[in-house]
Scaffold this motif. Structure first.
Motif, PDB file in Angstrom:
ATOM      1  N   GLU A   1       2.584   1.634  -3.509  1.00 54.13           N
ATOM      2  CA  GLU A   1       1.629   2.082  -4.514  1.00 54.13           C
ATOM      3  C   GLU A   1       1.289   3.558  -4.338  1.00 54.13           C
ATOM      4  O   GLU A   1       1.025   4.274  -5.307  1.00 54.13           O
ATOM      5  CB  GLU A   1       0.354   1.236  -4.442  1.00 54.13           C
ATOM      6  N   GLY A   2       1.315   4.001  -3.092  1.00 53.59           N
ATOM      7  CA  GLY A   2       1.043   5.412  -2.826  1.00 53.59           C
ATOM      8  C   GLY A   2       2.157   6.338  -3.281  1.00 53.59           C
ATOM      9  O   GLY A   2       1.953   7.542  -3.424  1.00 53.59           O
TER      10      GLY A   2
ATOM     11  N   ALA B   1       0.827  -1.207   0.000  1.00 52.91           N
ATOM     12  CA  ALA B   1       0.000   0.000   0.000  1.00 52.91           C
ATOM     13  C   ALA B   1       0.862   1.258   0.000  1.00 52.91           C
ATOM     14  O   ALA B   1       0.575   2.233  -0.688  1.00 52.91           O
ATOM     15  CB  ALA B   1      -0.931  -0.022   1.206  1.00 52.91           C
ATOM     16  N   TRP B   2       1.950   1.218   0.769  1.00 55.76           N
ATOM     17  CA  TRP B   2       2.855   2.361   0.824  1.00 55.76           C
ATOM     18  C   TRP B   2       3.533   2.604  -0.520  1.00 55.76           C
ATOM     19  O   TRP B   2       3.581   3.711  -1.022  1.00 55.76           O
ATOM     20  CB  TRP B   2       3.903   2.144   1.923  1.00 55.76           C
TER      21      TRP B   2
END
Length: 231
Positions: free
Chosen positions: A228-229, A225-226
């Motif tokens: 991709e952010g 998630a990190w």
């Protein structure tokens, strides 16, 4: 002509016929052998040619594979870990990103007593108070095939609001031109602060992205998630 002469003529004619027939058969046999040898030679040459062509195809495939790997770029996770927390995060990032990993190890490792920041006489406290003593020699600061990496994660604990200085030697020793660099840290309470920006200034090259503080138990989902952010 008497009978004896007639018989001799017949015998001579017969023998000449036999010899002529043998000669013809011999010539035909030699011709057949020559043709067979010639055909065998052609097959052998074709086999050799086919073998060479296969070798050329394999060579081309290897070259294409190498070019594809080079064009695809690789990811590297570099880290220094004092107590194991940063190492745990670095391993999770490497597994999640299918990346290579490189640990920064001081020639003179830090003991638990060395890391006691509350002791005014501890090694880390003395180094903090005297910046000239922060040039920590590393066992290795050069990464094999460094030029093949497009993305480099750099992880470290936070010491007094900045990146633990054993990382400095690696940053100073390498050229980050053309690379995307992503700092990350672990800390008991403080965030990443300006540690990543200070490392970027120290490096002077590379595209340094905003860093992130990650907990030591960060999962693959958290890491994904990190990352991709960041895009």
């Amino acid at each position: 002509m008497n009978n004896k002469k007639i018989i001799m003529v017949l015998i001579s004619t017969f023998l000449m016929g036999v010899l002529t027939g043998c000669g013809s058969n011999t010539n035909e046999t030699q011709s057949e052998k020559s043709e067979s040898a010639s055909q065998t030679g052609v097959v052998s040459d074709d086999s050799s040619k086919e073998s060479n062509e296969n070798e050329e195809i394999n060579d081309n495939s290897d070259e294409m594979s190498a070019e594809t790997e080079s064009e695809g770029g690789k990811v590297l996770v570099v880290y220094y870990s004092a107590s194991g927390n940063t190492e745990a995060v670095a391993n999770t990032i490497a597994e999640t990103m299918n990346a290579d990993i490189f640990e920064l190890e001081p020639v003179e490792p830090y003991s638990d007593d060395d890391l006691n920041w509350s002791d005014d006489n501890s090694r880390v406290t003395k180094e903090h108070d005297n910046p000239d003593s922060r040039n920590v020699e590393l066992i290795a600061a050069a990464v094999d095939n460094w030029e093949s990496y497009d993305t480099v994660f750099i992880g470290y604990p936070i010491w007094w609001g900045i990146a633990a200085w054993p990382v400095d030697g690696f940053v100073k020793a390498n050229d980050f031109t053309g690379k995307t660099v992503i700092p990350f840290c672990t800390a008991a309470s403080s965030g990443i602060g300006e540690s990543g920006e200070l490392l970027a200034e120290m490096a002077g090259t590379g595209n340094w992205l905003e860093g992130e503080k990650l907990r030591s138990g960060a999962s693959a989902e958290d890491i994904q998630a990190w990352v991709e952010g960041l895009e």
